[in-house]
Design a protein around this motif. Structure first.
Motif, PDB file in Angstrom:
ATOM      1  N   ARG A 103      40.933  54.249  47.889  1.00  0.00           N
ATOM      2  CA  ARG A 103      40.297  53.777  49.129  1.00  0.00           C
ATOM      3  C   ARG A 103      39.323  52.637  48.839  1.00  0.00           C
ATOM      4  N   LEU A 104      38.565  52.759  47.771  1.00  0.00           N
ATOM      5  CA  LEU A 104      37.604  51.716  47.421  1.00  0.00           C
ATOM      6  C   LEU A 104      38.318  50.405  47.113  1.00  0.00           C
ATOM      7  N   GLY A 105      39.373  50.479  46.320  1.00  0.00           N
ATOM      8  CA  GLY A 105      40.145  49.282  46.002  1.00  0.00           C
ATOM      9  C   GLY A 105      40.744  48.647  47.242  1.00  0.00           C
ATOM     10  N   TYR A 106      41.276  49.484  48.132  1.00  0.00           N
ATOM     11  CA  TYR A 106      41.869  48.976  49.365  1.00  0.00           C
ATOM     12  C   TYR A 106      40.818  48.284  50.238  1.00  0.00           C
ATOM     13  N   LEU A 107      39.640  48.888  50.353  1.00  0.00           N
ATOM     14  CA  LEU A 107      38.586  48.268  51.170  1.00  0.00           C
ATOM     15  C   LEU A 107      38.085  46.968  50.543  1.00  0.00           C
ATOM     16  N   TYR A 108      38.002  46.927  49.226  1.00  0.00           N
ATOM     17  CA  TYR A 108      37.662  45.660  48.563  1.00  0.00           C
ATOM     18  C   TYR A 108      38.715  44.602  48.910  1.00  0.00           C
ATOM     19  N   TYR A 109      39.963  45.005  48.863  1.00  0.00           N
ATOM     20  CA  TYR A 109      41.068  44.094  49.183  1.00  0.00           C
ATOM     21  C   TYR A 109      40.955  43.589  50.623  1.00  0.00           C
ATOM     22  N   LYS A 110      40.738  44.507  51.558  1.00  0.00           N
ATOM     23  CA  LYS A 110      40.665  44.134  52.976  1.00  0.00           C
ATOM     24  C   LYS A 110      39.459  43.252  53.296  1.00  0.00           C
ATOM     25  N   THR A 111      38.376  43.391  52.526  1.00  0.00           N
ATOM     26  CA  THR A 111      37.176  42.594  52.786  1.00  0.00           C
ATOM     27  C   THR A 111      37.142  41.310  51.965  1.00  0.00           C
ATOM     28  N   GLY A 112      38.206  41.026  51.219  1.00  0.00           N
ATOM     29  CA  GLY A 112      38.292  39.763  50.488  1.00  0.00           C
ATOM     30  C   GLY A 112      37.623  39.781  49.127  1.00  0.00           C
ATOM     31  N   LEU A 113      37.264  40.935  48.629  1.00  0.00           N
ATOM     32  CA  LEU A 113      36.678  41.047  47.290  1.00  0.00           C
ATOM     33  C   LEU A 113      37.812  41.323  46.295  1.00  0.00           C
ATOM     34  N   PHE A 114      38.622  40.300  46.086  1.00  0.00           N
ATOM     35  CA  PHE A 114      39.863  40.470  45.337  1.00  0.00           C
ATOM     36  C   PHE A 114      39.632  40.779  43.858  1.00  0.00           C
ATOM     37  N   ASP A 115      38.591  40.211  43.248  1.00  0.00           N
ATOM     38  CA  ASP A 115      38.302  40.537  41.845  1.00  0.00           C
ATOM     39  C   ASP A 115      38.065  42.034  41.686  1.00  0.00           C
ATOM     40  N   LYS A 116      37.216  42.572  42.551  1.00  0.00           N
ATOM     41  CA  LYS A 116      36.905  44.001  42.487  1.00  0.00           C
ATOM     42  C   LYS A 116      38.137  44.840  42.828  1.00  0.00           C
ATOM     43  N   ALA A 117      38.917  44.398  43.797  1.00  0.00           N
ATOM     44  CA  ALA A 117      40.118  45.138  44.191  1.00  0.00           C
ATOM     45  C   ALA A 117      41.094  45.235  43.023  1.00  0.00           C
ATOM     46  N   VAL A 118      41.291  44.139  42.317  1.00  0.00           N
ATOM     47  CA  VAL A 118      42.209  44.133  41.178  1.00  0.00           C
ATOM     48  C   VAL A 118      41.692  45.062  40.078  1.00  0.00           C
ATOM     49  N   THR A 119      40.400  44.996  39.804  1.00  0.00           N
ATOM     50  CA  THR A 119      39.817  45.848  38.769  1.00  0.00           C
ATOM     51  C   THR A 119      40.024  47.328  39.100  1.00  0.00           C
ATOM     52  N   ILE A 120      39.736  47.698  40.337  1.00  0.00           N
ATOM     53  CA  ILE A 120      39.905  49.093  40.754  1.00  0.00           C
ATOM     54  C   ILE A 120      41.384  49.486  40.757  1.00  0.00           C
ATOM     55  N   GLY A 121      42.239  48.585  41.237  1.00  0.00           N
ATOM     56  CA  GLY A 121      43.680  48.871  41.250  1.00  0.00           C
ATOM     57  C   GLY A 121      44.215  49.126  39.856  1.00  0.00           C
ATOM     58  N   GLU A 122      43.778  48.316  38.889  1.00  0.00           N
ATOM     59  CA  GLU A 122      44.205  48.513  37.501  1.00  0.00           C
ATOM     60  C   GLU A 122      43.683  49.844  36.958  1.00  0.00           C
ATOM     61  N   GLN A 123      42.462  50.198  37.340  1.00  0.00           N
ATOM     62  CA  GLN A 123      41.887  51.467  36.905  1.00  0.00           C
ATOM     63  C   GLN A 123      42.708  52.640  37.433  1.00  0.00           C
ATOM     64  N   VAL A 124      43.120  52.573  38.687  1.00  0.00           N
ATOM     65  CA  VAL A 124      43.935  53.639  39.273  1.00  0.00           C
ATOM     66  C   VAL A 124      45.258  53.746  38.525  1.00  0.00           C
ATOM     67  N   LEU A 125      45.880  52.608  38.247  1.00  0.00           N
ATOM     68  CA  LEU A 125      47.187  52.650  37.583  1.00  0.00           C
ATOM     69  C   LEU A 125      47.092  53.139  36.143  1.00  0.00           C
ATOM     70  N   LYS A 126      45.937  52.986  35.511  1.00  0.00           N
ATOM     71  CA  LYS A 126      45.761  53.562  34.169  1.00  0.00           C
ATOM     72  C   LYS A 126      45.725  55.087  34.254  1.00  0.00           C
ATOM     73  N   ILE A 127      45.088  55.592  35.301  1.00  0.00           N
ATOM     74  CA  ILE A 127      44.990  57.042  35.483  1.00  0.00           C
ATOM     75  C   ILE A 127      46.308  57.615  35.999  1.00  0.00           C
ATOM     76  N   ASP A 128      46.896  56.920  36.980  1.00  0.00           N
ATOM     77  CA  ASP A 128      48.112  57.395  37.644  1.00  0.00           C
ATOM     78  C   ASP A 128      49.108  56.232  37.746  1.00  0.00           C
ATOM     79  N   PRO A 129      49.898  56.000  36.692  1.00  0.00           N
ATOM     80  CA  PRO A 129      50.800  54.850  36.663  1.00  0.00           C
ATOM     81  C   PRO A 129      51.832  54.799  37.796  1.00  0.00           C
ATOM     82  N   LYS A 130      52.128  55.923  38.400  1.00  0.00           N
ATOM     83  CA  LYS A 130      53.132  55.959  39.463  1.00  0.00           C
ATOM     84  C   LYS A 130      52.496  55.964  40.853  1.00  0.00           C
ATOM     85  N   ASN A 131      51.239  55.606  40.949  1.00  0.00           N
ATOM     86  CA  ASN A 131      50.527  55.635  42.225  1.00  0.00           C
ATOM     87  C   ASN A 131      51.183  54.681  43.215  1.00  0.00           C
ATOM     88  N   GLN A 132      51.561  55.196  44.367  1.00  0.00           N
ATOM     89  CA  GLN A 132      52.271  54.404  45.367  1.00  0.00           C
ATOM     90  C   GLN A 132      51.341  53.681  46.331  1.00  0.00           C
TER      91      GLN A 132
END
Length: 187
Positions: A96-125
């Motif tokens: 949710r945090l990554g998505y909200l960063y994405y929606k508010t235009g904070l793309f650097d933070k969104a990418v960082t959080i998205g990568e963190q999620v995929l490290k924990i859960d590589p199959k996250n949809q």
């Protein structure tokens, strides 16, 4: 048979240990500290904090979610951030945090959080839905920032060149004075 019995006892004991309430662990930690068993005391207090942080992280996630449903993104983001701070592997809060960063235009933070999620859960949809576009937007913003930086440097360079071309050479001033004039002005 004996090995199975020991394994069951270990499972029951570890479950009972983790089922303890943070308040109980805190009291045990304080009591151990009073008995000058400092290492054990700190271990109990640390366990209490970990349980407290995990439980409160879930509550903070839910607070953020309600704010998000309400449309109050400015309050949802800090709630999710605090949930992630308390439990860094809580995937729903990270999503949710990554998505909200994405929606508010904070793309650097969104990418960082998205990568963190995929490290924990590589199959996250969920993250896969917005992360590629977040990468794209991040790269676009970086290219724009680089172009603006270059334009500013070129503009400064042009101004310096114009100043150099437009300035007439300074003439040296020579002061002629007689002895009489020097005596009047103290030169």
């Amino acid at each position: 048979m004996c090995k199975k019995y020991i394994a069951v006892l270990i499972c029951i004991f570890s479950t009972a240990l983790y089922a303890q309430d943070p308040e109980e662990l805190t009291l045990e930690g304080v009591e151990l500290g009073r008995k000058q068993k400092y290492v054990e005391s700190l271990q109990k207090l640390d366990e209490s904090m970990q349980i407290y942080n995990v439980r409160s992280a879930k509550t903070l996630h839910n607070i953020g979610y309600v704010y998000e449903l309400k449309g109050d993104i400015d309050k949802a983001i800090p709630a999710y951030e605090e949930a992630v701070r308390r439990n860094p592997i809580q995937v729903p809060s990270l999503e949710r945090l990554g998505y909200l960063y994405y929606k508010t235009g904070l793309f650097d933070k969104a990418v960082t959080i998205g990568e963190q999620v995929l490290k924990i859960d590589p199959k996250n949809q969920e993250v896969i839905k917005w992360l590629p576009d977040a990468y794209k937007q991040k790269l676009i913003l970086q290219a724009q920032a680089q172009a603006e930086k270059q334009a500013l440097q070129e503009e400064k360079k042009e101004v310096k060149e114009q100043e150099a071309e437009g300035k007439p050479e300074e003439k040296k001033r020579i002061l002629y004075a007689t002895a009489e004039a020097m005596s009047r002005i103290g030169y």
